[in-house]
Design an enzyme around this catalytic site. Structure first.
Site, PDB file in Angstrom:
ATOM      1  N   THR A 129       0.723  -1.165  -0.030  1.00  0.00           N
ATOM      2  CA  THR A 129       0.143   0.170   0.148  1.00  0.00           C
ATOM      3  C   THR A 129       0.876   1.308   0.018  1.00  0.00           C
ATOM      4  O   THR A 129       2.062   1.135   0.547  1.00  0.00           O
ATOM      5  CB  THR A 129      -0.871   0.103   1.256  1.00  0.00           C
ATOM      6  OG1 THR A 129      -1.560   1.210   1.298  1.00  0.00           O
ATOM      7  CG2 THR A 129      -0.143  -0.198   2.361  1.00  0.00           C
ATOM      8  N   ASP A 130       0.318   2.171  -0.542  1.00  0.00           N
ATOM      9  CA  ASP A 130       0.989   3.580  -0.365  1.00  0.00           C
ATOM     10  C   ASP A 130       1.145   4.124   1.036  1.00  0.00           C
ATOM     11  O   ASP A 130       1.843   5.000   1.256  1.00  0.00           O
ATOM     12  CB  ASP A 130       0.322   4.669  -1.339  1.00  0.00           C
ATOM     13  CG  ASP A 130      -1.069   4.956  -1.109  1.00  0.00           C
ATOM     14  OD1 ASP A 130      -1.751   4.238  -0.360  1.00  0.00           O
ATOM     15  OD2 ASP A 130      -1.873   5.725  -1.731  1.00  0.00           O
ATOM     16  N   GLU A 131       0.456   3.324   1.893  1.00  0.00           N
ATOM     17  CA  GLU A 131       0.361   4.218   3.258  1.00  0.00           C
ATOM     18  C   GLU A 131       1.499   3.919   3.934  1.00  0.00           C
ATOM     19  O   GLU A 131       1.799   4.487   5.029  1.00  0.00           O
ATOM     20  CB  GLU A 131      -0.864   3.462   4.029  1.00  0.00           C
ATOM     21  CG  GLU A 131      -2.162   3.993   3.538  1.00  0.00           C
ATOM     22  CD  GLU A 131      -3.234   3.464   4.577  1.00  0.00           C
ATOM     23  OE1 GLU A 131      -3.014   3.099   5.604  1.00  0.00           O
ATOM     24  OE2 GLU A 131      -4.460   3.691   3.953  1.00  0.00           O
ATOM     25  N   TYR A 156      -2.123  -0.621  10.971  1.00  0.00           N
ATOM     26  CA  TYR A 156      -2.049  -1.447   9.507  1.00  0.00           C
ATOM     27  C   TYR A 156      -0.860  -1.179   8.795  1.00  0.00           C
ATOM     28  O   TYR A 156      -0.309  -1.713   8.307  1.00  0.00           O
ATOM     29  CB  TYR A 156      -3.568  -1.004   9.098  1.00  0.00           C
ATOM     30  CG  TYR A 156      -3.436  -1.202   7.717  1.00  0.00           C
ATOM     31  CD1 TYR A 156      -3.560  -2.570   7.259  1.00  0.00           C
ATOM     32  CD2 TYR A 156      -3.294  -0.065   6.729  1.00  0.00           C
ATOM     33  CE1 TYR A 156      -3.367  -2.810   5.748  1.00  0.00           C
ATOM     34  CE2 TYR A 156      -3.322  -0.427   5.269  1.00  0.00           C
ATOM     35  CZ  TYR A 156      -3.528  -1.833   4.883  1.00  0.00           C
ATOM     36  OH  TYR A 156      -3.318  -1.994   3.477  1.00  0.00           O
ATOM     37  N   LYS A 160       2.136  -3.201   7.100  1.00  0.00           N
ATOM     38  CA  LYS A 160       2.469  -3.647   5.857  1.00  0.00           C
ATOM     39  C   LYS A 160       3.856  -3.005   5.547  1.00  0.00           C
ATOM     40  O   LYS A 160       4.572  -3.685   4.685  1.00  0.00           O
ATOM     41  CB  LYS A 160       1.448  -2.591   4.986  1.00  0.00           C
ATOM     42  CG  LYS A 160       0.000  -2.838   5.004  1.00  0.00           C
ATOM     43  CD  LYS A 160      -0.047  -4.442   4.460  1.00  0.00           C
ATOM     44  CE  LYS A 160       0.025  -4.609   2.944  1.00  0.00           C
ATOM     45  NZ  LYS A 160      -0.312  -6.174   2.360  1.00  0.00           N
TER      46      LYS A 160
HETATM   47  P1  NAD Z   1      -9.604  -7.523   2.231  1.00  0.00           P
HETATM   48  O1  NAD Z   1      -9.735  -7.146   3.630  1.00  0.00           O
HETATM   49  O2  NAD Z   1     -10.932  -7.312   1.228  1.00  0.00           O
HETATM   50  O3  NAD Z   1      -9.481  -8.956   1.810  1.00  0.00           O
HETATM   51  C1  NAD Z   1      -8.309  -9.710   2.463  1.00  0.00           C
HETATM   52  C2  NAD Z   1      -8.439 -11.267   2.066  1.00  0.00           C
HETATM   53  O4  NAD Z   1      -7.266 -11.805   2.841  1.00  0.00           O
HETATM   54  C3  NAD Z   1      -9.582 -11.893   2.510  1.00  0.00           C
HETATM   55  O5  NAD Z   1     -10.078 -12.717   1.692  1.00  0.00           O
HETATM   56  C4  NAD Z   1      -9.042 -12.672   3.974  1.00  0.00           C
HETATM   57  O6  NAD Z   1     -10.121 -13.694   4.348  1.00  0.00           O
HETATM   58  C5  NAD Z   1      -7.869 -12.929   3.448  1.00  0.00           C
HETATM   59  N1  NAD Z   1      -7.200 -13.230   4.778  1.00  0.00           N
HETATM   60  C6  NAD Z   1      -6.956 -12.441   5.820  1.00  0.00           C
HETATM   61  N2  NAD Z   1      -5.979 -12.891   6.782  1.00  0.00           N
HETATM   62  C7  NAD Z   1      -5.517 -14.224   6.061  1.00  0.00           C
HETATM   63  C8  NAD Z   1      -4.588 -15.210   6.573  1.00  0.00           C
HETATM   64  N3  NAD Z   1      -4.112 -15.054   7.650  1.00  0.00           N
HETATM   65  N4  NAD Z   1      -4.411 -16.224   5.767  1.00  0.00           N
HETATM   66  C9  NAD Z   1      -4.889 -16.282   4.716  1.00  0.00           C
HETATM   67  N5  NAD Z   1      -5.915 -15.335   4.223  1.00  0.00           N
HETATM   68  C10 NAD Z   1      -6.045 -14.188   4.880  1.00  0.00           C
HETATM   69  O7  NAD Z   1      -8.429  -6.608   1.772  1.00  0.00           O
HETATM   70  P2  NAD Z   1      -8.245  -5.780   0.168  1.00  0.00           P
HETATM   71  O8  NAD Z   1      -8.662  -4.578   0.480  1.00  0.00           O
HETATM   72  O9  NAD Z   1      -8.761  -6.777  -0.932  1.00  0.00           O
HETATM   73  O10 NAD Z   1      -6.807  -5.926   0.136  1.00  0.00           O
HETATM   74  C11 NAD Z   1      -5.852  -6.903  -0.316  1.00  0.00           C
HETATM   75  C12 NAD Z   1      -4.486  -6.537  -0.398  1.00  0.00           C
HETATM   76  O11 NAD Z   1      -4.274  -5.182  -1.159  1.00  0.00           O
HETATM   77  C13 NAD Z   1      -3.886  -6.370   1.145  1.00  0.00           C
HETATM   78  O12 NAD Z   1      -2.632  -6.754   1.334  1.00  0.00           O
HETATM   79  C14 NAD Z   1      -3.912  -4.697   1.246  1.00  0.00           C
HETATM   80  O13 NAD Z   1      -2.773  -4.282   2.145  1.00  0.00           O
HETATM   81  C15 NAD Z   1      -3.690  -4.209  -0.390  1.00  0.00           C
HETATM   82  N6  NAD Z   1      -4.108  -2.999  -0.555  1.00  0.00           N
HETATM   83  C16 NAD Z   1      -5.379  -2.460  -0.465  1.00  0.00           C
HETATM   84  C17 NAD Z   1      -5.786  -1.366  -0.930  1.00  0.00           C
HETATM   85  C18 NAD Z   1      -7.241  -0.860  -0.832  1.00  0.00           C
HETATM   86  O14 NAD Z   1      -7.446   0.089  -1.166  1.00  0.00           O
HETATM   87  N7  NAD Z   1      -8.086  -1.688  -0.202  1.00  0.00           N
HETATM   88  C19 NAD Z   1      -4.682  -0.453  -1.607  1.00  0.00           C
HETATM   89  C20 NAD Z   1      -3.502  -1.045  -1.756  1.00  0.00           C
HETATM   90  C21 NAD Z   1      -3.062  -2.083  -1.271  1.00  0.00           C
HETATM   91  O1  DAU Z   2      -4.198   3.991   0.494  1.00  0.00           O
HETATM   92  C1  DAU Z   2      -4.349   2.437   0.366  1.00  0.00           C
HETATM   93  C2  DAU Z   2      -5.377   1.995   1.805  1.00  0.00           C
HETATM   94  O2  DAU Z   2      -6.544   2.437   1.154  1.00  0.00           O
HETATM   95  C3  DAU Z   2      -5.085   0.411   1.850  1.00  0.00           C
HETATM   96  O3  DAU Z   2      -3.851   0.093   2.173  1.00  0.00           O
HETATM   97  C4  DAU Z   2      -6.155   0.146   2.787  1.00  0.00           C
HETATM   98  O4  DAU Z   2      -6.345  -1.332   2.886  1.00  0.00           O
HETATM   99  C5  DAU Z   2      -7.569   0.654   2.492  1.00  0.00           C
HETATM  100  O5  DAU Z   2      -8.597   0.398   3.481  1.00  0.00           O
HETATM  101  C6  DAU Z   2      -7.477   2.084   2.267  1.00  0.00           C
HETATM  102  O6  DAU Z   2      -7.256   2.833   3.701  1.00  0.00           O
HETATM  103  P1  DAU Z   2      -7.791   4.278   4.038  1.00  0.00           P
HETATM  104  O7  DAU Z   2      -7.824   4.164   5.677  1.00  0.00           O
HETATM  105  O8  DAU Z   2      -7.547   5.399   3.322  1.00  0.00           O
HETATM  106  O9  DAU Z   2      -9.553   3.569   3.543  1.00  0.00           O
HETATM  107  P2  DAU Z   2     -10.888   3.776   4.252  1.00  0.00           P
HETATM  108  O10 DAU Z   2     -11.835   3.528   3.312  1.00  0.00           O
HETATM  109  O11 DAU Z   2     -11.047   3.130   5.596  1.00  0.00           O
HETATM  110  O12 DAU Z   2     -10.950   5.468   4.455  1.00  0.00           O
HETATM  111  C7  DAU Z   2     -10.942   6.320   3.482  1.00  0.00           C
HETATM  112  C8  DAU Z   2     -11.011   7.736   3.919  1.00  0.00           C
HETATM  113  O13 DAU Z   2     -12.241   8.105   4.434  1.00  0.00           O
HETATM  114  C9  DAU Z   2      -9.972   7.970   5.014  1.00  0.00           C
HETATM  115  O14 DAU Z   2      -9.521   9.305   4.964  1.00  0.00           O
HETATM  116  C10 DAU Z   2     -11.150   7.844   6.349  1.00  0.00           C
HETATM  117  C11 DAU Z   2     -12.336   8.252   5.852  1.00  0.00           C
HETATM  118  N1  DAU Z   2     -13.545   7.709   6.350  1.00  0.00           N
HETATM  119  C12 DAU Z   2     -13.866   6.155   6.235  1.00  0.00           C
HETATM  120  C13 DAU Z   2     -14.843   5.809   6.660  1.00  0.00           C
HETATM  121  C14 DAU Z   2     -14.964   4.135   6.795  1.00  0.00           C
HETATM  122  C15 DAU Z   2     -14.656   8.533   6.631  1.00  0.00           C
HETATM  123  O15 DAU Z   2     -14.620   9.798   6.687  1.00  0.00           O
HETATM  124  N2  DAU Z   2     -15.773   7.961   7.091  1.00  0.00           N
HETATM  125  C16 DAU Z   2     -15.952   6.660   7.177  1.00  0.00           C
HETATM  126  O16 DAU Z   2     -17.045   6.083   7.692  1.00  0.00           O
END
Ligand code: NAD
Ligand code: DAU
Length: 340
Positions: A129-131, A156, A160
């Site tokens: 992630t960019d975080e 989190y 990562k």
């Molecule tokens: P998600 O929470 O939707 O899915 C996570 C998946 O991993 C689920 O299917 C869960 O069952 C599985 N999992 C969790 N713990 C596990 C374990 N111990 N063993 C096996 N499986 C397990 O997550 P997502 O949003 O799809 O993110 C996927 C990946 O992409 C993560 O590594 C996250 O850090 C990265 N990422 C997410 C975002 C975003 O915006 N959501 C952005 C950049 C990177």
């Molecule tokens: O940048 C990549 C990341 O983006 C991933 O690594 C993470 O897995 C993914 O969850 C996401 O993280 P954020 O914390 O940015 O996403 P989230 O959807 O939780 O929140 C997006 C923004 O919205 C953040 O500034 C918090 C705000 N927010 C979130 C929720 C759930 C609100 O204002 N209200 C809300 O109810």
């Protein structure tokens, strides 16, 4: 466009039942018919087998298991030519409420997979992630690049970041054939209702008011999850070993603008939401410079019309209530307890 340097035939996708992992499995199934996929997923609260049920069969196999289980990895990794590692605890708010599972899955789980990749000489792609780079000021013209120092803020993002550093060390010390990608905020269908965009859409569909943290000025750099999947495939097949590539689609928007867009598309007043308690340590702004991936490997995003992607996402949640309804009440109960 760079040449393909690696031709995978039989890959493991960890977390392939989650939001982004399942999108990648569909991408491979639809675009690379000669590739077999083994999905390894523990089906936590965030995993849903329904996300891939329609394509399970000869080309997509499911193994229910935990990435921390070294014995299981000894059984399934041999014979595969790559691991694409998506599995994670992925939600910042959960990591603040209870960090422990994040340490276990994101750090120990990555360590176990790296050890398996080392033992069986399997290529490894790490989805991150960019975080890991922390945040930028709202008025800073800078964006994150592959050279930005690590500065994570939340439990989190620090787990990562730790996992990324393990990958770098395993590449340098043990010669693991590894690549890393760091992507910005994904949106699209199949995202868990705990995340910002699906939470607000499903609140409106349930007759609840959307919830905005802090002053709503925090900026996220949105990318459609389909574009994340093509980015990961490009890096897996064309990326240079040991390298990091940032994936982003120039989609910077502040939260209040996104929320007002959702309200407007759904026929509500743009002010029909509640201000709630801010997230502790809330990162202000993320912004990705994806020049390296675009120029070296020839990747580019195709879903660049955010408004259109948002409308399609709203339609998907409206048409697929059965997919998200089972998780909604428990998710909102958890938020209520946290004052959010
Ligand atoms: P998600 O929470 O939707 O899915 C996570 C998946 O991993 C689920 O299917 C869960 O069952 C599985 N999992 C969790 N713990 C596990 C374990 N111990 N063993 C096996 N499986 C397990 O997550 P997502 O949003 O799809 O993110 C996927 C990946 O992409 C993560 O590594 C996250 O850090 C990265 N990422 C997410 C975002 C975003 O915006 N959501 C952005 C950049 C990177
Ligand atoms: O940048 C990549 C990341 O983006 C991933 O690594 C993470 O897995 C993914 O969850 C996401 O993280 P954020 O914390 O940015 O996403 P989230 O959807 O939780 O929140 C997006 C923004 O919205 C953040 O500034 C918090 C705000 N927010 C979130 C929720 C759930 C609100 O204002 N209200 C809300 O109810």
């Amino acid at each position: 466009m760079a040449e393909e340097l690696f031709t995978p035939h039989n890959i493991i996708v960890t977390g392939g039942c989650g939001f982004i992992g399942s999108n990648f499995v569909h991408y491979v199934y639809n675009n690379h018919p000669d590739v077999h996929v083994t999905v390894l997923d523990a089906l936590t609260y965030a995993g849903n087998l329904e996300n891939i049920r329609g394509i399970l069969g000869d080309r997509v196999e499911f193994v229910h298991g935990n990435i921390c289980d070294a014995e299981l990895l000894d059984k399934i990794v041999p014979g595969h030519d790559a691991i694409v590692h998506y599995a994670a605890e992925s939600h910042n708010d959960n990591s603040i409420a209870n960090p422990e599972p994040f340490l276990k899955t994101n750090v120990e789980g990555t360590f176990r997979l790296l050890e398996a990749a080392r033992k069986y000489d399997v290529r490894y792609h790490h989805v991150s992630t960019d975080e890991v780079y922390g945040d930028l000021a709202l008025d800073d013209p800078a964006k994150f690049t592959e050279r930005t120092p690590y500065h994570p803020s939340s439990p989190y993002s620090s787990t990562k970041a730790s996992s990324d550093l393990l990958v770098r060390a395993w590449h340098r010390t043990f010669g693991i054939r590894a690549t890393i990608s760091n992507c910005s905020n994904n949106y699209g269908p199949f995202q868990h209702v705990e995340k910002f965009i699906p939470r607000q859409i499903t609140n409106i569909l349930e007759g609840l008011r959307p919830k905005l943290y802090g002053n709503g000025e925090n900026v996220r750099d949105w990318i459609h999850t389909d574009d994340h999947s093509t980015g990961v495939w490009t890096i897996l097949t064309k990326g240079r070993l040991g390298e990091t590539y940032l994936i982003g689609a120039d989609g910077e928007r502040n939260n209040i603008t996104v929320l007002r867009d959702i309200l407007t598309v759904m026929g509500k007043s743009p002010d029909a939401f509640d201000w709630v308690k801010d997230r502790p340590g809330h990162d202000r702004r993320y912004a990705i410079d994806s020049t390296k991936l675009r120029t070296e490997l020839g990747w580019k995003p195709t879903h660049t019309d955010f408004q259109k992607g948002l409308e399609q996402t709203i339609k998907w949640y409206t048409d697929n209530r059965a997919w998200w309804e089972p998780a909604k009440a428990a998710t909102e109960a958890k938020y209520k307890q946290q004052g959010q």
